[in-house]
Enzyme design. Sequence first.
Site, PDB file in Angstrom:
ATOM      1  N   TYR A 147      -9.725  14.979  -7.865  1.00 52.62           N
ATOM      2  CA  TYR A 147      -8.781  14.026  -8.479  1.00 52.62           C
ATOM      3  C   TYR A 147      -7.630  14.785  -9.142  1.00 52.62           C
ATOM      4  O   TYR A 147      -6.455  14.490  -8.914  1.00 52.62           O
ATOM      5  CB  TYR A 147      -9.532  13.166  -9.498  1.00 52.62           C
ATOM      6  CG  TYR A 147      -8.651  12.300 -10.368  1.00 52.62           C
ATOM      7  CD1 TYR A 147      -8.026  11.163  -9.860  1.00 52.62           C
ATOM      8  CD2 TYR A 147      -8.447  12.614 -11.720  1.00 52.62           C
ATOM      9  CE1 TYR A 147      -7.221  10.365 -10.672  1.00 52.62           C
ATOM     10  CE2 TYR A 147      -7.645  11.815 -12.531  1.00 52.62           C
ATOM     11  CZ  TYR A 147      -7.039  10.699 -12.007  1.00 52.62           C
ATOM     12  OH  TYR A 147      -6.242   9.913 -12.801  1.00 52.62           O
ATOM     13  N   THR A 191      -2.004  12.919 -15.212  1.00 44.81           N
ATOM     14  CA  THR A 191      -3.238  12.982 -15.996  1.00 44.81           C
ATOM     15  C   THR A 191      -3.474  14.344 -16.651  1.00 44.81           C
ATOM     16  O   THR A 191      -2.982  15.372 -16.167  1.00 44.81           O
ATOM     17  CB  THR A 191      -4.425  12.677 -15.051  1.00 44.81           C
ATOM     18  OG1 THR A 191      -5.655  13.007 -15.698  1.00 44.81           O
ATOM     19  CG2 THR A 191      -4.365  13.486 -13.771  1.00 44.81           C
ATOM     20  N   LYS A 242      -3.696  14.680  -8.127  1.00 45.12           N
ATOM     21  CA  LYS A 242      -2.671  14.214  -9.061  1.00 45.12           C
ATOM     22  C   LYS A 242      -1.606  15.293  -9.264  1.00 45.12           C
ATOM     23  O   LYS A 242      -0.417  14.991  -9.379  1.00 45.12           O
ATOM     24  CB  LYS A 242      -3.303  13.808 -10.400  1.00 45.12           C
ATOM     25  CG  LYS A 242      -4.185  12.555 -10.347  1.00 45.12           C
ATOM     26  CD  LYS A 242      -3.438  11.272 -10.009  1.00 45.12           C
ATOM     27  CE  LYS A 242      -2.465  10.863 -11.088  1.00 45.12           C
ATOM     28  NZ  LYS A 242      -1.801   9.571 -10.755  1.00 45.12           N
ATOM     29  N   THR A 280      -8.210   6.195  -8.981  1.00 39.18           N
ATOM     30  CA  THR A 280      -8.622   6.756 -10.275  1.00 39.18           C
ATOM     31  C   THR A 280     -10.127   6.978 -10.390  1.00 39.18           C
ATOM     32  O   THR A 280     -10.615   7.313 -11.463  1.00 39.18           O
ATOM     33  CB  THR A 280      -8.160   5.836 -11.422  1.00 39.18           C
ATOM     34  OG1 THR A 280      -8.724   4.532 -11.208  1.00 39.18           O
ATOM     35  CG2 THR A 280      -6.652   5.738 -11.480  1.00 39.18           C
ATOM     36  N   ASP A 332       0.878  -1.171   0.000  1.00 41.53           N
ATOM     37  CA  ASP A 332       0.000   0.000   0.000  1.00 41.53           C
ATOM     38  C   ASP A 332       0.916   1.222   0.000  1.00 41.53           C
ATOM     39  O   ASP A 332       1.623   1.469   0.989  1.00 41.53           O
ATOM     40  CB  ASP A 332      -0.894  -0.045   1.249  1.00 41.53           C
ATOM     41  CG  ASP A 332      -1.881   1.112   1.275  1.00 41.53           C
ATOM     42  OD1 ASP A 332      -1.566   2.195   0.728  1.00 41.53           O
ATOM     43  OD2 ASP A 332      -2.967   0.946   1.863  1.00 41.53           O
TER      44      ASP A 332
END
Length: 284
Positions: free
Chosen positions: A124, A100, A128, A61, A35
């Site tokens: 998100y 991303t 990121k 994601t 993890d």
Amino acid sequence: MTRVLITGATGQVGRELVEVFADLEVTALDRAHLDVTHRDDVLDVVRRLRPHVVVNAAAWTDVDGCESDPERAHRVNAESVRWLTEATREVGGHLCHISTDYVFDGTARRPYREDDATNPRSVYGRSKLAGELELDPSATLVRTSWVFGRYGSNVVGTVLRLLDAGAPLRFVDDQVGCPTEAYDLALTIRGLVDARHAGPVHVTNDEPMSWFGFVQRVAAAAGGDPEQVEPIQTADLVPPRPAPRPPYSVLDGSLLHSLDTTAPGDLDRAIERVVAAMRSTVKR
Ligand SMILES: NC(=O)c1ccc[n+]([C@@H]2O[C@H](COP(=O)([O-])OP(=O)(O)OC[C@H]3O[C@@H](n4cnc5c(N)ncnc54)[C@H](OP(=O)(O)O)[C@@H]3O)[C@@H](O)[C@H]2O)c1
């Protein structure tokens, strides 16, 4: 022999990476075995394996899920990159991390270059971006978009299911980006890692289109009628998606194509590969 550690190894990109690096000494760890949010575990594993290369394919994601748990998004997508950076630096290895198109706000009128200003609109995307900022300048930072592949759940599987069920295919025509095949992405990552590319690089199959356009291409490859795909607007989605998506997130591939390395190939061939692989899995 070069030792490689791949994290998030059972994700759709992780599984392709494991195959693409298979000629090297690969340790592939899924979340149950490492993890990446646990600093001590990351340090222990990296100190024990002493990898020359670490490729981080682990991430949370679920773009809409992230909206309701920003703290988890930050832990998985950002803080973990700090632990991986610290551990890889300690053993003198090279880290490759995947990010991303959602780090951009989607208001540009031309494809986004690596040094364009970021301005994520979703939890998100913010998580990121925070992950990107944890990297050393020597790390390879691969930004990609709209990933589809033979493993995991993605839009191609959804389209095949809808086609088989004779269900309506309604997809948005007001979000534009570049679909990217997971296998092509993994092959390109291999080339960038072999070259120890430092800094950000945009990797896609280089054909901008809307989700509607992409689904038409998938339907055609699956033997369906592209005319049966109906264009809708993001505002028409029922229920509305919790996370805002960038309306235009085309990534500029010029830097990648200027490098002496592998790049993703033809999009239609990639779609055909994935449709064929998914169909054969269904039939088995
Ligand atoms: N999918 C896209 O369209 C897309 C677009 C642009 C960029 N990316 C980036 O590409 C990379 C790969 O994404 P993907 O499409 O392969 O996603 P994916 O299929 O969701 O794979 C992510 C993997 O990370 C694992 N993971 C989650 N939390 C973890 C943790 N705490 N520790 C270790 N592993 C953990 C997941 O395991 P569990 O399933 O057990 O949680 C899963 O196997 C990510 O960095 C993503 O942000 C993806």
